[in-house]
Write a protein that holds these residues in place. Structure first.
Motif, PDB file in Angstrom:
ATOM      1  N   HIS A 185       3.090 -35.666 -10.276  1.00 20.85           N
ATOM      2  CA  HIS A 185       3.182 -35.865 -11.832  1.00 20.85           C
ATOM      3  C   HIS A 185       4.184 -36.632 -12.329  1.00 20.85           C
ATOM      4  N   GLY A 186       4.130 -37.755 -13.174  1.00 15.20           N
ATOM      5  CA  GLY A 186       5.200 -38.558 -13.475  1.00 15.20           C
ATOM      6  C   GLY A 186       5.418 -39.478 -12.650  1.00 15.20           C
ATOM      7  N   ASN A 187       5.056 -39.725 -11.514  1.00  9.90           N
ATOM      8  CA  ASN A 187       5.459 -40.816 -10.745  1.00  9.90           C
ATOM      9  C   ASN A 187       4.222 -41.355  -9.986  1.00  9.90           C
ATOM     10  N   LEU A 188       3.962 -42.649 -10.885  1.00 13.93           N
ATOM     11  CA  LEU A 188       2.880 -43.140 -10.499  1.00 13.93           C
ATOM     12  C   LEU A 188       2.392 -43.708  -9.192  1.00 13.93           C
ATOM     13  N   HIS A 189       3.446 -44.154  -8.426  1.00 16.63           N
ATOM     14  CA  HIS A 189       3.204 -44.599  -7.206  1.00 16.63           C
ATOM     15  C   HIS A 189       3.094 -43.314  -6.263  1.00 16.63           C
ATOM     16  N   GLY A 190       3.771 -41.914  -6.486  1.00 20.41           N
ATOM     17  CA  GLY A 190       3.392 -40.980  -5.755  1.00 20.41           C
ATOM     18  C   GLY A 190       2.064 -40.615  -6.046  1.00 20.41           C
ATOM     19  N   PHE A 191       1.524 -40.560  -7.256  1.00 25.22           N
ATOM     20  CA  PHE A 191       0.284 -39.885  -7.913  1.00 25.22           C
ATOM     21  C   PHE A 191      -0.802 -40.654  -7.113  1.00 25.22           C
ATOM     22  N   ALA A 192      -0.549 -42.120  -6.772  1.00 27.15           N
ATOM     23  CA  ALA A 192      -1.415 -43.170  -6.093  1.00 27.15           C
ATOM     24  C   ALA A 192      -1.789 -42.351  -4.814  1.00 27.15           C
ATOM     25  N   LYS A 193      -0.512 -42.076  -4.100  1.00 21.40           N
ATOM     26  CA  LYS A 193      -0.641 -41.734  -2.740  1.00 21.40           C
ATOM     27  C   LYS A 193      -1.287 -40.618  -2.500  1.00 21.40           C
ATOM     28  N   VAL A 194      -0.989 -39.627  -3.681  1.00 16.48           N
ATOM     29  CA  VAL A 194      -1.699 -38.309  -3.471  1.00 16.48           C
ATOM     30  C   VAL A 194      -3.404 -38.389  -3.543  1.00 16.48           C
TER      31      VAL A 194
ATOM     32  N   LYS B  15       7.014 -37.560   6.006  1.00 16.59           N
ATOM     33  CA  LYS B  15       6.905 -36.218   6.457  1.00 16.59           C
ATOM     34  C   LYS B  15       5.477 -35.855   6.014  1.00 16.59           C
ATOM     35  N   TYR B  16       4.979 -36.194   4.993  1.00 15.77           N
ATOM     36  CA  TYR B  16       3.706 -35.737   4.501  1.00 15.77           C
ATOM     37  C   TYR B  16       2.717 -36.768   4.372  1.00 15.77           C
ATOM     38  N   LEU B  17       1.524 -36.664   4.153  1.00 13.64           N
ATOM     39  CA  LEU B  17       0.234 -37.610   3.889  1.00 13.64           C
ATOM     40  C   LEU B  17       0.611 -38.569   2.813  1.00 13.64           C
ATOM     41  N   ALA B  18       1.258 -38.065   1.641  1.00 13.91           N
ATOM     42  CA  ALA B  18       1.423 -38.911   0.609  1.00 13.91           C
ATOM     43  C   ALA B  18       2.936 -39.019   0.227  1.00 13.91           C
ATOM     44  N   GLY B  19       3.845 -39.090   1.144  1.00 12.98           N
ATOM     45  CA  GLY B  19       5.029 -39.271   1.181  1.00 12.98           C
ATOM     46  C   GLY B  19       5.928 -38.094   1.645  1.00 12.98           C
ATOM     47  N   ASP B  20       7.092 -37.808   1.089  1.00 16.16           N
ATOM     48  CA  ASP B  20       8.141 -36.675   1.708  1.00 16.16           C
ATOM     49  C   ASP B  20       7.942 -35.376   1.116  1.00 16.16           C
ATOM     50  N   SER B  21       6.989 -35.267   0.151  1.00 15.18           N
ATOM     51  CA  SER B  21       6.896 -34.056  -0.501  1.00 15.18           C
ATOM     52  C   SER B  21       5.304 -33.600   0.010  1.00 15.18           C
TER      53      SER B  21
ATOM     54  N   ILE C 113       1.880 -51.052  -5.448  1.00 12.71           N
ATOM     55  CA  ILE C 113       1.157 -49.880  -4.981  1.00 12.71           C
ATOM     56  C   ILE C 113      -0.057 -50.406  -4.728  1.00 12.71           C
ATOM     57  N   THR C 114      -0.451 -49.927  -3.451  1.00 13.27           N
ATOM     58  CA  THR C 114      -1.909 -50.137  -2.907  1.00 13.27           C
ATOM     59  C   THR C 114      -2.577 -48.964  -2.535  1.00 13.27           C
ATOM     60  N   LEU C 115      -3.749 -49.119  -2.834  1.00 12.78           N
ATOM     61  CA  LEU C 115      -4.659 -47.818  -2.642  1.00 12.78           C
ATOM     62  C   LEU C 115      -6.013 -48.263  -2.255  1.00 12.78           C
ATOM     63  N   PHE C 116      -6.551 -47.520  -1.475  1.00 11.54           N
ATOM     64  CA  PHE C 116      -7.707 -47.365  -0.612  1.00 11.54           C
ATOM     65  C   PHE C 116      -8.647 -46.202  -1.168  1.00 11.54           C
TER      66      PHE C 116
ATOM     67  N   TYR D  31      -7.102 -42.947 -10.122  1.00 12.53           N
ATOM     68  CA  TYR D  31      -5.916 -43.603 -10.360  1.00 12.53           C
ATOM     69  C   TYR D  31      -6.077 -44.459 -11.639  1.00 12.53           C
ATOM     70  N   ILE D  32      -7.021 -45.317 -11.660  1.00 16.30           N
ATOM     71  CA  ILE D  32      -7.357 -46.286 -12.821  1.00 16.30           C
ATOM     72  C   ILE D  32      -7.623 -45.477 -14.130  1.00 16.30           C
ATOM     73  N   ALA D  33      -8.263 -44.250 -13.980  1.00 19.45           N
ATOM     74  CA  ALA D  33      -8.659 -43.445 -15.021  1.00 19.45           C
ATOM     75  C   ALA D  33      -7.376 -42.830 -15.577  1.00 19.45           C
ATOM     76  N   HIS D  34      -6.343 -42.421 -14.668  1.00 20.93           N
ATOM     77  CA  HIS D  34      -5.277 -41.890 -15.245  1.00 20.93           C
ATOM     78  C   HIS D  34      -4.438 -42.947 -15.975  1.00 20.93           C
ATOM     79  N   LYS D  35      -4.134 -43.943 -15.286  1.00 14.58           N
ATOM     80  CA  LYS D  35      -3.139 -44.767 -15.405  1.00 14.58           C
ATOM     81  C   LYS D  35      -3.346 -45.319 -16.709  1.00 14.58           C
ATOM     82  N   TYR D  36      -4.790 -46.031 -17.040  1.00 16.28           N
ATOM     83  CA  TYR D  36      -5.108 -46.447 -18.348  1.00 16.28           C
ATOM     84  C   TYR D  36      -5.777 -45.262 -19.137  1.00 16.28           C
ATOM     85  N   LYS D  37      -5.316 -44.344 -19.373  1.00 15.47           N
ATOM     86  CA  LYS D  37      -6.092 -43.283 -19.898  1.00 15.47           C
ATOM     87  C   LYS D  37      -6.196 -43.634 -21.418  1.00 15.47           C
ATOM     88  N   ASP D  38      -5.208 -44.605 -22.026  1.00 17.52           N
ATOM     89  CA  ASP D  38      -5.265 -44.841 -23.327  1.00 17.52           C
ATOM     90  C   ASP D  38      -6.086 -45.860 -23.739  1.00 17.52           C
ATOM     91  N   GLN D  39      -6.931 -46.554 -22.860  1.00 15.92           N
ATOM     92  CA  GLN D  39      -7.751 -47.732 -23.073  1.00 15.92           C
ATOM     93  C   GLN D  39      -8.959 -47.519 -22.636  1.00 15.92           C
TER      94      GLN D  39
END
Lengths: 218, 218
Positions: free
Chosen positions: A89-98, A157-163, B63-66, B74-82
């Protein structure tokens, strides 16, 4: 406050997934056992909770959820400020990876591993002959997925980073069971996957849940 | 700010899912076409973005996602206010329903519908004979899922309540294509599902995306 009610059985992979999430988040819950042997999950009172007639179901006050990954996502969001931060939470890059890691489990790992689990644990229980062709085809698919994991886990270490996150947790049920079979080699033969699995499976929350995963035991 | 880069092709179901989400959220993006016919998605530069070698991939700065559903989440969260509130932010009950609806699409609807789509649109393109047995088995599964939807949609306009959310949007690609086949009857024969589909498919964002879904067209 009344604890959450989890309808399911601890040996079920999908119930175990939700239990692991609740344990990581330090959320109080009670298990409401569902007697699968008498078809309790197909009766009207259960169907009113999950129209697909499958375990688990989570009741949180007047909110009723089903589908284990949906329940985990809900728990991880609702209790974001307690226990393990499973969503970064609060880490957009990390959230994307999760998000990506969770979907890889759901769309790549799970469909590949499913038939191996089914024909090794469920079919024999029902007196059906395991479909070796289905197992063999699945092993090929799982290898492809785990080869990608091996590479990913060589740089984190983990699939979405080091946590540790939900992306890892969602794998706990199937791999726990697969490690009890000769297919354990799929994990053990890949050094980074093996180290990852040791980290995932040795967490206190994981240990608490996997001790109840008794399918295939005498 | 540079627009998001979406690597994919508009006729692909998974690319279309992400495009529909970006359109609903009024997010600027550019399509970076991937030439599937020459295997561009299997080359090292693409594999470095998605190790599974599949479209779509979204690049948002560094940030790269697949995985299309991960990208949408991710999009729905990042742009939650628009744009359209696809997750029912700030409404725990609504959010729970969206999570459940998304997982029902992912775990129930998608695996059931996948073989029908594959053998009707993809196999012929590759010169393979469609597997009628696989189609028939899938039709049975889809009927079961849509019977549940019919009941759910008798008490709410959309799958997660009376607002359009990601739970509905994720269905757009497969149903768009299925409606071009005799299997359209799976939708049309269920009054609430039919009304839901008419509401989903007539949204401006949906229309903008589905006009590019040209598989099966001459």
């Amino acid at each position: 406050m009344a604890p959450l009610k989890l309808h399911g059985v601890p040996f079920s992979t999908c119930t175990a997934r939700v239990m692991a999430c609740l344990e990581e988040k330090n959320v109080e819950y009670e298990i409401c056992p569902v007697d699968l042997s008498t078809g309790a999950h197909k009766r009207p009172d259960f169907i009113s909770k999950n129209p697909f007639g499958q375990i688990p179901v989570l009741e949180d006050g007047d909110i009723t959820l089903f589908e284990s990954r949906a329940i985990c996502n809900y728990i991880a969001h609702k209790y974001k400020d307690q226990g393990t931060d499973l969503l970064q939470h609060g880490n957009l890059h990390g959230f994307a990876k999760v998000m990506v890691g969770c979907e890889v489990e759901s769309q790549q790992f799970n469909p590949a591993m499913g038939p191996i689990f089914f024909h090794t644990f469920i079919a024999p229980m029902r007196g059906w002959a395991p479909d070796q062709k289905a197992i063999d085809e699945s092993v090929v698919k799982v290898r492809t997925v785990l080869d990608v994991y091996e590479k990913m886990l060589s740089s984190s270490k983990y699939l979405a980073g080091d946590s540790y996150t939900l992306a890892d947790l969602n794998h706990l049920p199937y791999i726990t069971y697969i490690m009890k079979t000769p297919h354990a080699d799929l994990i053990n033969s890949r050094p980074h996957v093996k180290a990852w699995w040791e980290a995932v499976s040795s967490r206190p929350a994981s240990l608490k849940v996997t001790q109840g995963m008794t399918l295939g035991s005498k």
